[in-house]
Motif scaffolding. Structure first.
Motif, mmCIF file in Angstrom:
data_model
loop_
_atom_site.group_PDB
_atom_site.id
_atom_site.type_symbol
_atom_site.label_atom_id
_atom_site.label_comp_id
_atom_site.label_asym_id
_atom_site.label_seq_id
_atom_site.Cartn_x
_atom_site.Cartn_y
_atom_site.Cartn_z
ATOM 1 N N LYS A 1 3.066 -7.925 2.984
ATOM 2 C CA LYS A 1 3.155 -8.064 4.335
ATOM 3 C C LYS A 1 3.449 -6.837 5.598
ATOM 4 O O LYS A 1 3.384 -7.062 6.740
ATOM 5 N N ASN A 2 4.558 -6.237 4.907
ATOM 6 C CA ASN A 2 5.678 -4.873 5.780
ATOM 7 C C ASN A 2 4.910 -3.399 5.204
ATOM 8 O O ASN A 2 5.419 -2.831 5.997
ATOM 9 N N GLY A 3 4.075 -3.921 4.437
ATOM 10 C CA GLY A 3 3.902 -2.001 4.623
ATOM 11 C C GLY A 3 2.582 -1.560 5.702
ATOM 12 O O GLY A 3 1.911 -2.892 5.857
ATOM 13 N N GLY A 4 2.855 -1.202 6.349
ATOM 14 C CA GLY A 4 1.769 -0.201 7.775
ATOM 15 C C GLY A 4 0.350 0.018 7.591
ATOM 16 O O GLY A 4 0.753 1.119 5.420
ATOM 17 N N GLU A 5 0.144 0.442 7.693
ATOM 18 C CA GLU A 5 -0.987 1.690 7.339
ATOM 19 C C GLU A 5 -0.533 2.522 7.242
ATOM 20 O O GLU A 5 -1.601 3.051 5.986
ATOM 21 N N GLU A 6 0.088 3.425 7.351
ATOM 22 C CA GLU A 6 0.712 4.676 6.848
ATOM 23 C C GLU A 6 0.600 4.879 5.251
ATOM 24 O O GLU A 6 1.405 5.009 4.151
ATOM 25 N N PHE A 7 1.778 3.292 5.231
ATOM 26 C CA PHE A 7 2.509 2.980 3.914
ATOM 27 C C PHE A 7 1.130 2.888 3.136
ATOM 28 O O PHE A 7 1.523 3.789 1.838
ATOM 29 N N TRP A 8 0.023 2.936 3.189
ATOM 30 C CA TRP A 8 -0.506 2.468 2.176
ATOM 31 C C TRP A 8 -2.319 3.765 2.278
ATOM 32 O O TRP A 8 -2.418 4.021 0.960
ATOM 33 N N TYR B 1 -0.727 7.083 2.384
ATOM 34 C CA TYR B 1 -0.096 8.027 1.150
ATOM 35 C C TYR B 1 0.453 7.371 0.229
ATOM 36 O O TYR B 1 0.290 8.290 -0.664
ATOM 37 N N LEU B 2 0.718 5.646 0.123
ATOM 38 C CA LEU B 2 0.897 5.749 -0.823
ATOM 39 C C LEU B 2 -0.487 6.313 -2.307
ATOM 40 O O LEU B 2 -1.567 6.092 -1.985
ATOM 41 N N GLN B 3 0.327 6.975 -3.131
ATOM 42 C CA GLN B 3 -1.221 6.916 -4.441
ATOM 43 C C GLN B 3 -0.843 6.332 -5.310
ATOM 44 O O GLN B 3 -1.216 6.571 -6.887
ATOM 45 N N GLY B 4 0.495 5.711 -5.540
ATOM 46 C CA GLY B 4 1.071 5.163 -6.791
ATOM 47 C C GLY B 4 2.184 4.611 -7.306
ATOM 48 O O GLY B 4 3.632 5.054 -6.238
ATOM 49 N N TYR B 5 2.832 3.668 -8.341
ATOM 50 C CA TYR B 5 4.147 3.231 -8.294
ATOM 51 C C TYR B 5 4.307 2.360 -8.984
ATOM 52 O O TYR B 5 3.757 2.452 -10.497
#
Length: 103
Positions: free
Chosen positions: A73-80, A82-86
């Motif tokens: 809901k809150n993660g924007g386009e840049e968050f997704w 750049y995200l490579q793992g969690y």
């Protein structure tokens, strides 16, 4: 009830300056009004910038699924982008044993 929340994220971007500041701004938006803190570690590896974010605190998330719903809901386009793992861990703070909450 607040639960112990531990979240680890790995963000990667082609080599640039101030990537950790950019991630700090992104996390500020993603976790606005959520009582967590984060610590960032930035590294440069083979022409890429890597930021590892350790997010922790007492939150109202009841489960890892709640965290994922919040991120969707809150993660924007840049968050997704750049995200490579969690890794996500939410530990219930309710009284009693971890399996039934009564003992």
């Amino acid at each position: 009830m607040n639960n112990e929340t531990y979240l680890d994220f790995c963000f990667v971007k082609p080599s640039t300056e101030n990537f950790s500041k950019e991630i700090d701004n992104i996390l500020s938006e993603v976790f606005k009004n959520v009582r967590v803190n984060w610590y960032l570690e930035e590294k440069s590896i083979e022409g890429a910038q890597v930021v590892v974010a350790e997010v922790k605190g007492m939150s109202r998330f009841d489960s890892e699924d709640d965290v994922i719903t919040h991120l969707e809901k809150n993660g924007g386009e840049e968050f997704w982008n750049y995200l490579q793992g969690y890794q996500l861990y939410v530990y219930s703070n309710r009284k009693g044993c971890g399996s039934c909450g009564n003992h």
